[in-house]
Design a protein around this motif. Structure first.
Motif, short mmCIF file in Angstrom:
data_model
loop_
_atom_site.label_atom_id
_atom_site.label_comp_id
_atom_site.label_asym_id
_atom_site.label_seq_id
_atom_site.Cartn_x
_atom_site.Cartn_y
_atom_site.Cartn_z
N TYR A 237 1.07 -1.56 -0.61
CA TYR A 237 -0.07 0.10 0.38
C TYR A 237 0.47 1.24 0.03
O TYR A 237 0.83 2.25 0.40
CB TYR A 237 -0.88 0.19 1.45
N ALA A 238 1.96 0.89 -0.54
CA ALA A 238 2.92 2.45 -0.47
C ALA A 238 1.96 4.04 -1.10
O ALA A 238 2.17 4.54 -0.68
CB ALA A 238 4.06 1.86 -1.65
N ASP A 239 1.18 3.40 -2.25
CA ASP A 239 0.62 4.61 -3.04
C ASP A 239 -0.59 5.22 -1.58
O ASP A 239 -1.20 6.64 -1.84
CB ASP A 239 -0.62 3.93 -3.78
N LEU A 240 -0.54 4.21 -0.61
CA LEU A 240 -1.55 5.01 0.56
C LEU A 240 -1.14 6.01 1.23
O LEU A 240 -1.75 6.92 2.26
CB LEU A 240 -2.55 4.59 1.19
N PHE A 241 0.92 6.23 1.48
CA PHE A 241 0.98 6.75 2.46
C PHE A 241 1.47 7.70 1.38
O PHE A 241 3.43 8.32 1.74
CB PHE A 241 2.19 6.11 3.10
N ASP A 242 1.13 8.40 -0.09
CA ASP A 242 2.14 9.59 -0.52
C ASP A 242 1.69 10.68 0.27
O ASP A 242 2.88 10.88 0.12
CB ASP A 242 1.22 9.32 -2.47
N ALA A 243 0.90 10.66 0.68
CA ALA A 243 0.86 11.90 1.41
C ALA A 243 1.82 11.83 2.60
O ALA A 243 1.79 13.42 3.01
CB ALA A 243 -0.77 12.24 2.50
N ASP A 244 1.68 11.38 3.31
CA ASP A 244 2.94 11.08 4.46
C ASP A 244 4.57 11.80 3.92
O ASP A 244 5.30 12.08 4.61
CB ASP A 244 2.72 9.48 5.04
N LEU A 245 4.90 11.63 3.29
CA LEU A 245 5.73 11.96 2.20
C LEU A 245 6.41 13.95 2.71
O LEU A 245 6.26 13.78 2.42
CB LEU A 245 5.98 11.21 0.73
#
Length: 377
Positions: free
Chosen positions: A346-354
């Motif tokens: 689920y890397a795409d779900l954590f883009d906002a964390d970047l």
């Protein structure tokens, strides 16, 4: 003590080499036409023993078909749902191609040709077939390679000829993330409304959800203890521990408390929360589209993207991340073996964390008063 002895045959004099294996077992090899040939063979045996490279010719003649059943029996630690595709890959792909081949005669080029044939549907030992998926090819190759690893360990061959071949790459299937409105619409169209909501908001696997019993629910703390997994394998329901044998506790949102409580009304502690029509486990085969299942029918009526019950785990992960959960919390909820696995899926779900990390660094630099001293170019 190794010796070279002559003996007579109808074709003339021949020589036999008598020697001991590293296990101190006496053996021999005969048929040498000259004494020099016999002595050279004996010298090569002694050198291979000194280097730890000795391979007994008899042990090297064992076939993949002879080693395979023992290897399969050693896979008893696998769950039934994992063992079944492994056994099928052995029976359908490995055994027909390699069953009669001695381990000493397997070559890397032949393994590569076999893997390529599976991928394109042109297996050498079989008529043309439909190309196999990367998952099936990698599984079949893994069985052959594992059997040959065992042959190396048992000193039947010096090295594994299957290692290092080029394998097909698995393509990642795009995740379908439903919105809250879509999930509730799907639930309303389903005859198992509470089950759909539980799958979508708690991230349970299908087998974990249908294996839930009343005693697994803590209504005061709003927790679900995931302790059992009921998976349908070959028409039978196999009940065991959750995937990776790891039990876990999962929270459920407050709005699910009342529907779950209704599911438990009139039931004993050991009764199933989501039973089938016969009172037993709800069968996964009865949700499929090709069998007129209730879930696929609800998907059509709701007008949402085509999904399976397992795909609701993706929406659960999405909802959790949107609510502010970190990767470790999502890992625990979904029952992944590591946070790295959760990130990989689920890397795409954590883009906002970047983006949040970049903004935080920018604020930190500004607060330190060093931004004006940074180079402009």
């Amino acid at each position: 003590m190794a010796t070279v002895e002559p003996y007579d045959t109808k074709g003339g004099r021949r020589y036999r080499v008598i020697y001991r294996t590293p296990e101190r077992k006496q053996t021999s090899k005969r048929g040498f036409r000259t004494k020099r040939d016999a002595e050279l063979f004996l010298a090569s045996v002694e050198v291979s023993k000194a280097r730890g490279e000795f391979i007994d010719a008899g042990a090297a003649r064992v076939t993949i078909g002879q080693l395979g059943p023992d290897w399969l029996r050693r896979q008893s630690h696998l769950k039934p749902s994992s063992y079944r595709p492994v056994e099928a890959a052995w029976r359908n792909h490995v055994l027909p191609e390699w069953g009669g081949t001695p381990v000493s005669e397997i070559r890397k080029t032949a393994v590569q040709q076999w893997v390529s044939g599976l991928t394109t549907g042109e297996e050498e030992a079989m008529p043309p077939r439909k190309p196999k998926s990367a998952t099936v090819v990698i599984r079949a190759y893994g069985i052959l390679a594992a059997i040959l690893d065992g042959a190396v360990d048992d000193r039947r061959v010096l090295s594994n000829p299957a290692r290092g071949v080029v394998l097909p790459r698995k393509g990642k299937k795009a995740h379908v993330y439903l919105s809250h409105a879509q999930v509730h619409l799907l639930a309303e169209e389903s005859k198992h409304e509470t089950l759909v909501l539980t799958l979508a908001y708690c991230g349970l696997r299908w087998g974990e959800a249908v294996g839930l019993r009343v005693r697994h629910l803590d209504m005061l703390k709003r927790r679900i203890r995931v302790e059992e997994n009921a998976v349908e394998v070959g028409g039978r329901v196999e009940v065991g521990t959750p995937k990776n044998h790891k039990r876990r506790t999962v929270p459920f949102p407050r709005f699910l408390a009342e529907p779950l409580a209704r599911q438990c009304e009139g039931k004993g502690r050991d009764d199933l929360v989501f039973p089938g029509e016969d009172g037993g486990y709800l069968r996964s085969t009865r949700v499929q589209e090709d069998r007129g299942g209730w879930f696929s029918g609800a998907v059509k009526r709701a007008g949402i993207p085509r999904i399976t019950p397992h795909d609701l785990r993706h929406s659960a992960a999405s909802f959790a991340v949107s609510a502010g959960a970190n990767v470790k919390a999502v890992q625990r909820m979904l029952g992944h073996s590591s946070a790295a696995m959760t990130l990989d899926i689920y890397a795409d779900l954590f883009d906002a964390d970047l983006d949040a990390v970049a903004d935080a660094l920018d604020h930190a630099v500004s607060a330190a008063g060093v931004a004006k001293r940074l180079p402009l170019a």
